[in-house]
Each structure stands twice: as C-alpha cells, then as structure tokens.
Design an enzyme around this catalytic site. Sequence first.
Site, PDB file in Angstrom:
ATOM      1  N   TYR B 116       0.860  -1.191   0.000  1.00 36.09           N
ATOM      2  CA  TYR B 116       0.000   0.000   0.000  1.00 36.09           C
ATOM      3  C   TYR B 116       0.892   1.236   0.000  1.00 36.09           C
ATOM      4  O   TYR B 116       1.896   1.289   0.721  1.00 36.09           O
ATOM      5  CB  TYR B 116      -0.886   0.003   1.254  1.00 36.09           C
ATOM      6  CG  TYR B 116      -1.740   1.241   1.384  1.00 36.09           C
ATOM      7  CD1 TYR B 116      -3.015   1.285   0.828  1.00 36.09           C
ATOM      8  CD2 TYR B 116      -1.268   2.373   2.052  1.00 36.09           C
ATOM      9  CE1 TYR B 116      -3.794   2.419   0.935  1.00 36.09           C
ATOM     10  CE2 TYR B 116      -2.044   3.517   2.158  1.00 36.09           C
ATOM     11  CZ  TYR B 116      -3.312   3.541   1.597  1.00 36.09           C
ATOM     12  OH  TYR B 116      -4.080   4.669   1.702  1.00 36.09           O
ATOM     13  N   GLU B 204      -3.463   7.666  -3.986  1.00 32.60           N
ATOM     14  CA  GLU B 204      -3.466   6.391  -3.272  1.00 32.60           C
ATOM     15  C   GLU B 204      -3.254   5.259  -4.271  1.00 32.60           C
ATOM     16  O   GLU B 204      -3.936   5.205  -5.301  1.00 32.60           O
ATOM     17  CB  GLU B 204      -4.800   6.202  -2.542  1.00 32.60           C
ATOM     18  CG  GLU B 204      -4.817   4.975  -1.641  1.00 32.60           C
ATOM     19  CD  GLU B 204      -6.173   4.778  -0.963  1.00 32.60           C
ATOM     20  OE1 GLU B 204      -7.206   4.905  -1.639  1.00 32.60           O
ATOM     21  OE2 GLU B 204      -6.188   4.501   0.244  1.00 32.60           O
TER      22      GLU B 204
END
Lengths: 307, 393
Positions: B116, B204
């Site tokens: 991530y 993101e």
Amino acid sequence: MAILITPTTKILIQGITGEFGARHTRLSLDYGTQVVAGVTPGKGGQHFEHQGHRVPIFNSVAEAARATGATVSAIFVPPPFAGDAILEAVDADLDLAVAITEGIPIRDMIRVKRAMQGRRTRLVGPNCPGLVTPGTGPGSKGGCRIGIAPGYIHRPGRVGVVSRSGTLTDEAVFQLTSKGLGQSTCVGIGGDPVNGTSHLDVIKLFNADPETHGIIMIGEIGGSAEVEAARWVREHCRKPVAGFIAGATAPAGRRMGHAGAVIGGHEDTAAAKIAIFRECGIEVAATPSDMADALLRSAAARGIKLS
Amino acid sequence: MNIHEYQAKALFEKYGVPVPRGAAARSQAEFATALAQLPEGPTMVKSQIHAGGRGKGTFTNGFKGGVKFCQDKVAALAMAGNMLGQTLVTAQTGPAGRRVQTVYFTVASDIKKEYYLAILLDRASSRPVIVASTEGGVEIEKVAHETPEKITKVRVDPAYGLADFQVRDLIAALGLTGAEAKNAAKLIRNLYTCFWETDAAMVEVNPLITTPAGEVLALDAKVSFDDNALFRHPEITALRDLNEEDPKEIEASKYALSYIALDGNIACLVNGAGLAMSTMDIIKHFGGTPANFLDVGGGASKDQVIAAFKIILGDPNVKGILVNIFGGIMDCNVIAQGIVEAVREVGLKLPLVVRLEGNNVEAGKATLAASGLTLVSGDTMADAAQKIVRLVA
C-alpha cells in the site's frame, strides 16, 4: 484586558481597495477600530476615504508599518495571491496577520506555514472571520474588529470565544450577549486544514488572561485540533470551558463547505470529539442553541462568576 | 475533485510512475480499438466510477463484480459488455449506484506481492505525509486499526522536498531489496512529484505490486485534487466528469451555493458552513433527518435564495424546509424578500419554518408577516428545529 488585540491596536488592511476588503474596512472604521493603513501594490500614495476617515494606502506592508506603526494586518487578498500576502506581513515582522481569504490552495499554505517557522509573526486563519475585542461604546463600538464579524452583537466582558466557523461564532456571541454575558475577545481561527493559530494556542492565551473568566470552544469534524486542546484543558485550565462540535450528521469523506471538515480517521468524528470533551471536563452543548447555557452550567458548577 | 482510475494512471505515466498497460473505452464500438492496443493474454476489465469497492460491487441487473479477470482479450471483450451502461452498486456508492460510462482494459499483471502506498496531507504537522504498508490490496483503515505497526509514515519537509534517507526508510519498511528497491525508490519519488506539482489532495495506490520480473507497478490509482488549486491546472480541471456528480450539486455550484444531498426529509437552507452543519445536527437531535447540507454563503442574494429553494425542492424526499439565517452583516430583509419571492415562484406547498436573526431582523420579520404566506417563525435554532420536526412528523 483581552488577548491578541485591544481597542488601541493599530491595524493595516492588505487588499483595502478590493470590494471585499473595502466593505469591511468601512465597517471596522464605523466600529471605531484603529485602521491606520491600507496596502495595495501600485496604489501607494492614494487614500481610502470613508465618512471623515482618510486612511493612507501604501505599496508594501513594510512601508505601511514603518510609516504608521501598524502591528497587525487583516488580509483580504484574493486566493491566488493570498499566500504571498501572508509572507509579506511576516517579512515585515508584524505581531499578527489575520488571513480572511477563503479558498487558498493547500499547497500554498503548507509552504507559507513552513516559511513562518522561527519568525515572530502569529497567523490567524486563513478562511476565518477574524477577531473582535469589544469596546465600551454603544453596540460595543470603540473596540477592535479585524475581519468580517458583525461588531454590534458583541458586549465587552469576560467570556473568550474560539471557533473554526464564522456564523457559529456569531450564534455563540449573540447568545452570550442576550444573556448579559460580555466577551473579552472572540477569535475565529478558520475552517482550513492548514492554518496558523490553533484552538489550543487560543485556549492557552485565554487561560493566561486574567480578564477572561470562561471559554467557549467551537469545533467541527475533521482533524485533531479540538482533541489536542481538550486534553490540555484537562491538565492545565482551571476556567470553565464549554464546547460544541458541528457535524454529527455529516457523512464520512464529504467536504462540508470547509475544506478542513472532511472526516478522515476515527478520532475526528463529532461523536469521538464530544466524548473526549466530556472526559476532559468540558461542558458539551447538546445543540448549537445551548452554547451560552453550557458555559453558565460549567461556571455555576465551579462557583465562578462570568458577568 | 476526483478523477477516474484510467485518468489517474495516465497522469502517473506522465510522471514516470509505472502502471500496467491499459486502454479505456466509452462505447461498445471502442472496445476492439482499445483492446488492440494491448498484447494478447490475460486481461483485466475495470468499471470506471468514482467510488471504491468496485471489485466486490454488484450491478443492478444482478451481474456481480465491477472488476474482472479474463483469460484472453476475446473474453475481455464479452465481459466489458456486461459492465458498460450498467449501474454498479458498491459499499461506497449508496443504494442508487453509479452508471458505468467507461470501461478500462489493462494487462493482467503477475503479482508477487501487494503493498500500500499513499500521499496526503498530515494536518497535525501541516506537511505532506507518505503512508506505506506491507499490507496491500486490503482496506488501509482496517490495517491501521488492527496492525498499526505495519504502517509507516514519512512526513516531508516542504522546504527541502522528499529526502533520500526518507525514501530509504520507506523501502526498508516495505522490505524491498535489489532491483525491486531501486524501482520502488524511483516510483516513490515520481509519485511525490506528481502529488506536489498537481496540487493533489491525495494519491493512493492500493495495491502497489511487485512482479516476478522485479517490476514495481501501481495496479490501482485513486487521485483527488484540492478544489482551491484547480484554477492553476486547466489540464486537470478538464478531467472533471459531471456524470459522477449529483446534478443538484452542479446546479448549486453555478449559484455559488454549497449543497450536498443527504437521505433525510427535512431540507435546510443556512448561511455559513459551520451553522449549516449544526443545523443538520439539531434537526437530528430533535428526532428529524436532514435532507441536505446547504450553505448560501456570507452574502446571500435574492437570486441565490430562489435558486436554493428550487434545488432543495428538486429532491422528492423533502417533506419540509427549515431556513436558518444568522445575518450578522447581510441584511435579513433581503433574505426575507428572497424567501417570499421564492415561495411564490415555486408555489411551495410544504411546511416552512424560518428562523431569522441579525442585521435588520425586524424589517425581515415584518416582510415575512406581511407576505400572507403560511410559514412558521422560529425564535432560536432549537425552537425552529423542533417546529419543523413536528410539522414533518
């Protein structure tokens, strides 16, 4: 006494010739505030005239401060140029810069805040209603009004108000005045995610001010500034504090008018902030109509007189 | 402002952030041309809407999954037909879902491991923060809650920019070495430049992946921008997709009104964002449900009030209206005139409670009283909220 500004504070207006700045300069002059200079690059040498007032306009903040002794600036400059305007006030070593402008890019504010580190100037805002220290004249005239708050709803007194929202500050002040409770100083710190003075900074100033006997803190969803202030209150503040948090019904992730009011993590919801307020001994206003009463309850519980 | 995944990936490529090869199609006719740009082999088909949870979403026609793996391009072509023009409901769209107007085909990458990576504003330090985790492809909120030690945060000094040692720290936290470390370092730097230069509010990448060949790729991309900075990015403003926005919110923005639709039945019209939020709160406090957030701003005009009434009444769920104005500076009488005109123009039949306070309030109240309209006056916010909740119940 008051915090940050008094009725004798000399202020200058950056963006005095713009429509927005001009309108609120006139209202501040009517209120009796010592507006001693204006700044608009390229218009130095002209004057801002209003009902017998003749405020000199300068090309730069440094020049204006040098010539008039102004120590505080109110900034009404449009968003693309407002970051630069704040830096100019900082470079002139003013005591306080109050940025009223709404809509400044976040990246500009990140850079401005970094550039202010180690400098003497304090920033309030941006995207804020400004400050009012009420005066003793009719409708609290003779006070110091910096920004866009309605001066006439204030009364001089002993309650300090700190808030992120303009109209909620008006609501709180109106309730206080209606109940015969005057204000020492009201500070709108603004709704942006990157701003200067925090709730905690203002609470510390109110706590140290002998003339402030009680405090109303108004916050919103988003960020952790109210939580930080509440924890400090629990440890250090002996004055009654009432709090209100707006946004209990706001859906997560949506921006509610203020760029800062976006719910992110689990400690920045209204419910979480309200729970922490309670833990920290802050009397929570159940509704925005209850803000002044909440402070009265807190003061009564501690046997402190607010009027 | 949000953009689609395919737009975000085009932006990433421009900044040197590697992504799997892909091509978007807006119609059945474009499917073949889009697929022709990709090599033969396994292909992903991805519905393009501004909401997360697409993979686990369900279309209103019953078809499951807004993101699908296909063995080859022939299967991908057929699969895209199941998605385009259909309405996808995910955990983030609400029950109404969103109509898929664009389908994005990408090469299906071989995944060695998922990570991530995100960059956003850290409000506490007023600096950009890079968030990285070895746990990719899952909800980061869950990781933060259950295994916070698996999340690394690096705050960037805006005066210096992203420093080499910080990139090394991130690489070490992700446990990458060799070619993967080198590729990831370049990706992180380029992603930071992309974030900073475009005035992004957030970028993101979930998941960021490594492949058996040592590549590091952004498998997904979610990017939003600071609305306040759009004036200096016309190329980004051009990416705005009005299909993804509530038509009432678009109409509101034309009149400089800030409006957000909610699912209750009491509409509110308020000046100031904080007061507008707390008006919603007080409706809820007294047992009602707010139908919207609506801030008419600090200097509302008659035209704005009329536009606001029309927008509010465009919501069929609305059963009553609460107007709450604290006109510190603005003239309450102007607002009152706007209300009277708006009610007449739209032929309002629903209960209306008005709470006016502030500058020239007596004249404003007189205007309302003289109008002959059936409206209820509230003295305080609490009084007004209780009255509208009773009238709607």
